[in-house]
Design an enzyme around this catalytic site. Structure first.
Site, mmCIF file in Angstrom:
data_model
loop_
_atom_site.group_PDB
_atom_site.id
_atom_site.type_symbol
_atom_site.label_atom_id
_atom_site.label_comp_id
_atom_site.label_asym_id
_atom_site.label_seq_id
_atom_site.Cartn_x
_atom_site.Cartn_y
_atom_site.Cartn_z
ATOM 1 N N LYS A 268 83.641 44.011 53.250
ATOM 2 C CA LYS A 268 82.417 44.760 53.537
ATOM 3 C C LYS A 268 81.218 43.893 53.183
ATOM 4 C CE LYS A 268 79.671 48.607 51.660
ATOM 5 N NZ LYS A 268 79.619 49.663 50.624
ATOM 6 N N ASP A 273 71.742 47.810 50.775
ATOM 7 C CA ASP A 273 72.051 49.195 51.117
ATOM 8 C C ASP A 273 71.012 50.132 50.531
ATOM 9 O OD1 ASP A 273 73.218 51.540 51.902
ATOM 10 O OD2 ASP A 273 74.718 51.560 50.307
ATOM 11 N N LYS A 280 68.840 56.337 48.997
ATOM 12 C CA LYS A 280 69.271 56.328 47.605
ATOM 13 C C LYS A 280 68.080 56.560 46.674
ATOM 14 C CE LYS A 280 73.026 52.926 48.112
ATOM 15 N NZ LYS A 280 74.122 53.710 47.533
ATOM 16 N N ASP A 291 76.102 44.983 47.489
ATOM 17 C CA ASP A 291 76.974 45.779 48.342
ATOM 18 C C ASP A 291 77.718 44.907 49.358
ATOM 19 O OD1 ASP A 291 78.034 48.283 48.686
ATOM 20 O OD2 ASP A 291 76.589 48.919 50.186
ATOM 21 N N ASP A 350 74.624 57.028 53.828
ATOM 22 C CA ASP A 350 74.904 56.188 52.665
ATOM 23 C C ASP A 350 76.407 55.965 52.483
ATOM 24 O OD1 ASP A 350 74.270 54.614 50.473
ATOM 25 O OD2 ASP A 350 74.288 56.294 49.073
ATOM 26 N N GLU A 352 78.186 54.199 54.429
ATOM 27 C CA GLU A 352 78.146 53.266 55.555
ATOM 28 C C GLU A 352 79.220 52.188 55.507
ATOM 29 O OE1 GLU A 352 77.164 50.726 52.568
ATOM 30 O OE2 GLU A 352 76.378 52.757 52.814
ATOM 31 N N ARG A 354 82.410 52.338 55.018
ATOM 32 C CA ARG A 354 83.598 52.697 55.809
ATOM 33 C C ARG A 354 83.312 52.630 57.304
ATOM 34 N NH1 ARG A 354 83.647 58.309 52.736
ATOM 35 N NH2 ARG A 354 82.713 56.870 51.240
#
Length: 497
Positions: A268, A273, A280, A291, A350, A352, A354
């Site tokens: 990933k 993010d 967030k 991230d 959020d 995201e 996956r």
């Protein structure tokens, strides 16, 4: 740093500092006994007087005169029965901390003859030399590229590690440890780089740079137009709000036979993010540059593979995107069609990671993989469940899960397996699409893996949730380089299989 493996007696090695192990209780290693004899029993006296306790990771630096060494560093290794691989690693970290910024230019480390308890493989000389090499590279790491004043140059320039011999097995183990440490350091460099520099296109440039440095790695980068043509609408939904275009980075190492199935690593790569429209909270949002920790770990593992050139095939795929809010960003309630054809109702932008991984997991089917291991800073729930010590592991194959768990134990980069039961799948049910991208607060790490499992049915697959292990907060803020040690150990344990 100049690293050397030597089988000479320590009395024949001239160095500014000699490092020896001192157990709290139990039999002394041969190197410590030899040093004590040459020093006229000085180490025994220091222990008897309480100056050197032998407690795990304790250190005592003693200046010397008229000896082959200018100073002696005594490192405590605890009682024999308590000297687990974890305790031994603590002693090595303490050693590196003492010599890294000290006055010595050349250090001789005689710690490979220290007995270690636990599984036989963990206490072998090859395992200890591997760990010594890795810990030294890892602990000497510094990140200073964005400071206006350069850090002072270390005086330490050479390290000699003593061993019972310098045959191929011992040399290979030591060099693999060094290479693993360098892979970890690349992972840390990528993770620590600020997000105004580290964006998807920059990550793609780093992959191309790796290919130039190691011609055994072939890199291909797919742009958004190519991904759109492939139907990667789930991945592209994440980058929709950003001015930075998404990239799918593919690195291939073909060191095995042409017909051997590759081991595939998927990372990933969310370079920053914000949470997107599901924004967030502001506190600690700066840490969302980490991230892309899964992508960074894939880079680190591939660097180690490229340097050591094992006889196997390894493919790395990184789904890189930036998750930003804007007028073009994906909204909660939007439905997208993934590359697999399955539709996804996005209830929370959020969640995201996956969304980018699912298309990458569909894409890697083209390689007819032996196994697929994805890694991602995926869920805060994993931090709540396991803290910062263990990586969360979920898999659709028991043998693969057990192999990864064993690799983590050997490498001291441990994971803990969570269930991937069908009972959890219902939390992803959607009234309007094939699935929704969140399953609510209960079992958040598990439902995230359940989501991914729907795209990994055609091969043996494992998911590593590294949200708690990829970086540290607070005073020691920074990328950790995990789970590179676990990945490297797993890959190398499968060479020739």
């Amino acid at each position: 740093m100049n690293f050397t493996l030597s089988s000479k007696p320590i009395t024949d090695i001239k160095a500014d500092c000699l490092v020896v192990a001192l157990p709290e209780k139990g039999t002394w290693p041969e190197s410590t006994t030899r040093a004590d004899e040459l020093l006229g029993g000085q180490i025994k006296t220091l222990q008897k007087n309480g100056d050197a306790t032998g407690k795990t990771a304790s250190t005592l630096l003693v200046p010397l005169e008229g000896q082959p060494w200018s100073r002696l560093l005594i490192v405590g290794t605890g009682a024999d029965k308590d000297r687990t691989p974890t305790a031994y690693r603590k002693a090595l970290i303490a050693t590196a901390g003492q010599i890294s910024d000290g006055p010595s230019k050349h250090a001789a480390i005689a710690l490979a003859d220290t007995p270690v308890t636990g599984p036989e493989a963990s206490g072998s000389e090859t395992a200890k030399l591997n760990l010594i090499g890795r810990i030294l590279e890892d602990q000497f790491y510094r990140f200073s590229g964005f400071k206006s004043e350069k850090l002072s140059t270390r005086k330490l320039a050479k390290i000699t590690v003593t061993a019972s011999g310098t045959g191929k097995a011992l040399k290979d183990a030591f060099n693999l440890g060094l290479a693993t440490g360098r892979g970890m350091n690349l992972t840390k460099d990528l993770g620590n780089t600020p997000p105004n520099v580290c964006h998807p296109s920059w990550l793609a440039e780093q992959a191309e740079k790796l290919s130039k440095e190691y011609d055994v790695v072939k890199t291909d980068v797919l742009d958004e137009k190519q991904m759109k043509k492939l139907g990667m609408n789930s991945l592209l939904s994440v980058s929709a709000g950003s001015a930075q275009p998404a990239k799918l980075i593919v690195m291939e190492y073909r060191g095995g036979k042409a017909d051997e199935k590759p081991y595939v690593l998927v990372g990933k790569g969310i370079t920053f993010d914000t949470g997107g429209i599901s924004l967030k909270p502001g506190e600690a949002m700066d840490e969302m540059k980490y991230d892309m920790g899964g992508a960074a770990a894939v880079f680190g593992a591939m660097r180690t593979v490229a340097e050591t050139k094992p006889k196997m095939n390894v493919v790395a795929v990184i789904a890189a995107a930036e998750n930003m809010p804007s007028g073009t960003a994906t909204r909660p309630g939007d439905i997208v069609t993934s590359m697999s054809g399955q539709t996804i109702e996005i209830l929370n932008t959020d969640a995201e990671g996956r969304l980018v991984l699912c298309d990458a997991l569909t894409y890697v089917k083209k390689f007819d993989p032996e196994v697929v291991v994805d890694m991602a800073t995926l869920t805060g729930a994993c931090i709540i469940a396991l803290g910062s010590h263990a990586t969360g592991l979920l898999s659709n194959n028991d043998a693969l899960a057990n192999d990864l768990l064993a690799a983590g134990e050997r490498a001291g980069d441990r994971a803990w397996r969570l269930p991937l039961w069908d009972e959890y799948q219902s939390q992803l049910d959607s009234n309007f699409a094939d699935m929704q991208n969140i399953g609510g607060r209960p079992a958040g790490t598990i439902t995230a893996a359940c989501f991914l499992s729907r795209f990994a049915k055609d091969y043996r697959w494992a998911h590593l949730d590294i949200a708690g292990t990829a970086w540290l907060s607070g005073k020691a803020k920074g990328s950790t380089g995990r789970p590179v040690p676990m990945l490297v150990d797993y890959l190398m344990s499968n060479v020739g299989k």
